[in-house]
Scaffold this motif. Structure first.
Motif, short mmCIF file in Angstrom:
data_model
loop_
_atom_site.label_atom_id
_atom_site.label_comp_id
_atom_site.label_asym_id
_atom_site.label_seq_id
_atom_site.Cartn_x
_atom_site.Cartn_y
_atom_site.Cartn_z
N HIS A 56 -24.79 -43.13 14.64
CA HIS A 56 -24.79 -44.36 14.41
C HIS A 56 -25.58 -44.94 13.21
O HIS A 56 -25.38 -45.75 12.57
N TRP A 57 -26.73 -44.16 13.22
CA TRP A 57 -27.85 -44.54 12.10
C TRP A 57 -27.34 -44.31 10.74
O TRP A 57 -27.33 -45.08 10.03
N VAL A 58 -26.45 -43.38 10.86
CA VAL A 58 -25.95 -42.83 9.38
C VAL A 58 -24.61 -43.72 9.20
O VAL A 58 -24.71 -44.33 7.97
N LEU A 59 -23.80 -43.93 10.00
CA LEU A 59 -22.74 -44.68 9.83
C LEU A 59 -23.04 -46.20 9.74
O LEU A 59 -22.07 -46.91 9.06
N PHE A 60 -23.95 -46.91 10.62
CA PHE A 60 -24.12 -48.13 10.60
C PHE A 60 -25.28 -48.82 10.21
O PHE A 60 -25.34 -50.05 10.24
N GLY A 61 -26.33 -47.90 10.13
CA GLY A 61 -27.65 -48.50 9.74
C GLY A 61 -28.43 -49.01 11.05
O GLY A 61 -29.42 -49.63 10.80
N HIS A 62 -27.89 -48.69 12.26
CA HIS A 62 -28.39 -48.99 13.45
C HIS A 62 -27.90 -48.10 14.41
O HIS A 62 -26.90 -47.31 14.19
N GLY A 63 -28.66 -47.91 15.67
CA GLY A 63 -28.25 -46.72 16.66
C GLY A 63 -29.16 -47.00 17.77
O GLY A 63 -29.83 -48.10 18.19
N ALA A 64 -29.36 -46.04 18.32
CA ALA A 64 -30.26 -45.84 19.75
C ALA A 64 -31.66 -45.34 19.41
O ALA A 64 -31.96 -44.68 18.35
N LYS A 74 -44.78 -41.25 28.33
CA LYS A 74 -43.64 -40.78 28.97
C LYS A 74 -42.29 -41.57 28.47
O LYS A 74 -42.48 -42.60 27.93
N THR A 75 -41.32 -40.72 28.10
CA THR A 75 -39.93 -41.49 27.77
C THR A 75 -39.24 -42.05 29.02
O THR A 75 -38.96 -41.39 29.98
N VAL A 76 -39.20 -43.44 28.92
CA VAL A 76 -38.57 -44.05 30.12
C VAL A 76 -37.16 -44.48 30.02
O VAL A 76 -36.61 -44.86 31.14
N GLY A 77 -36.41 -44.42 28.87
CA GLY A 77 -35.23 -44.82 28.70
C GLY A 77 -34.75 -44.88 27.22
O GLY A 77 -35.32 -44.33 26.29
N GLN A 78 -33.71 -45.82 27.23
CA GLN A 78 -33.26 -45.64 25.69
C GLN A 78 -32.78 -47.17 25.54
O GLN A 78 -32.29 -47.93 26.49
N VAL A 79 -32.64 -47.95 24.31
CA VAL A 79 -32.19 -48.88 23.98
C VAL A 79 -31.42 -48.89 22.63
O VAL A 79 -31.99 -48.00 21.86
N GLY A 80 -30.48 -49.37 22.37
CA GLY A 80 -29.75 -49.23 21.10
C GLY A 80 -28.64 -50.47 20.82
O GLY A 80 -28.39 -51.15 21.68
N LEU A 81 -28.21 -50.09 19.72
CA LEU A 81 -27.19 -51.02 19.22
C LEU A 81 -25.95 -50.12 18.88
O LEU A 81 -26.00 -49.09 18.24
N ASN A 82 -24.97 -50.60 19.35
CA ASN A 82 -23.54 -49.86 19.10
C ASN A 82 -22.54 -50.93 18.59
O ASN A 82 -22.62 -52.19 18.50
N HIS A 83 -21.44 -49.94 17.93
CA HIS A 83 -20.86 -50.60 16.89
C HIS A 83 -19.48 -49.64 16.49
O HIS A 83 -19.76 -48.40 16.94
#
Length: 167
Positions: A56-64, A74-83
């Motif tokens: 998504h980062w390459v295709l849209f300039g945003h992602g997870a 510690k890694t607790v999760g993920q947040v992101g923008l989908n399109h």
């Protein structure tokens, strides 16, 4: 070349995904915890989802972005923008790994990503597609001020579409 940002809050670091995130992601998406994200899913599909979040980062300039607790590392999760073809509008999504609920991580990370989406990307609208049975995500969206938009287009007709207020 696409530059993936690192975003911060007082407690959290939202950072680019790495291959080291794969095992934890695979466990989540292969478990019953992923029921509101179309899972559990087979390993080859999980790899596709993982790769999709990065692409998504390459295709849209945003992602997870992965969500790390600054204090523990510690890694607790993920947040992101989908399109894209499965998302009629830009979607703000989130998940937490097992054992990290109840600490405000998802709310804090989602608020930071939403701020970035409106202020840095200049998005005019942002929604979250949420399964009606996913009470925790529904309550989180409502705490963020999002309201159900019954007329919004959606890929899955069962999903509720929560529209986030512009900042």
């Amino acid at each position: 070349m696409t530059v993936i940002p690192t975003l911060e809050t007082e407690r959290l670091c939202l950072r680019p995904m790495t291959i080291e995130d794969w095992p934890q992601h695979e466990r989540l998406m292969g478990s019953d915890r992923s029921q509101f994200m179309g899972g559990p899913t087979p390993r080859h599909v999980i790899w596709g989802i993982f790769s999709h979040d990065i692409a998504h980062w390459v295709l849209f300039g945003h992602g997870a972005l992965m969500v790390d607790d600054k204090t523990t590392g510690k890694t607790v999760g993920q947040v992101g923008l989908n399109h894209g073809s499965l998302f009629p509008e830009h979607e703000l999504g989130w998940f937490l790994y097992d054992g990290f609920e109840g600490h405000g991580y998802a709310l804090e990370a989602a608020q930071r990503m939403r701020k970035w989406a409106f202020e840095e990307l200049g998005l005019k609208t942002l929604v979250s597609y949420i399964d009606p049975k996913n009470e925790r995500s529904r309550k989180l969206a409502e705490r963020m001020g999002a309201v159900i938009d019954p007329d919004a287009e959606r890929h899955d007709p069962v999903d509720l579409v929560y529209r986030h207020p512009a900042l």
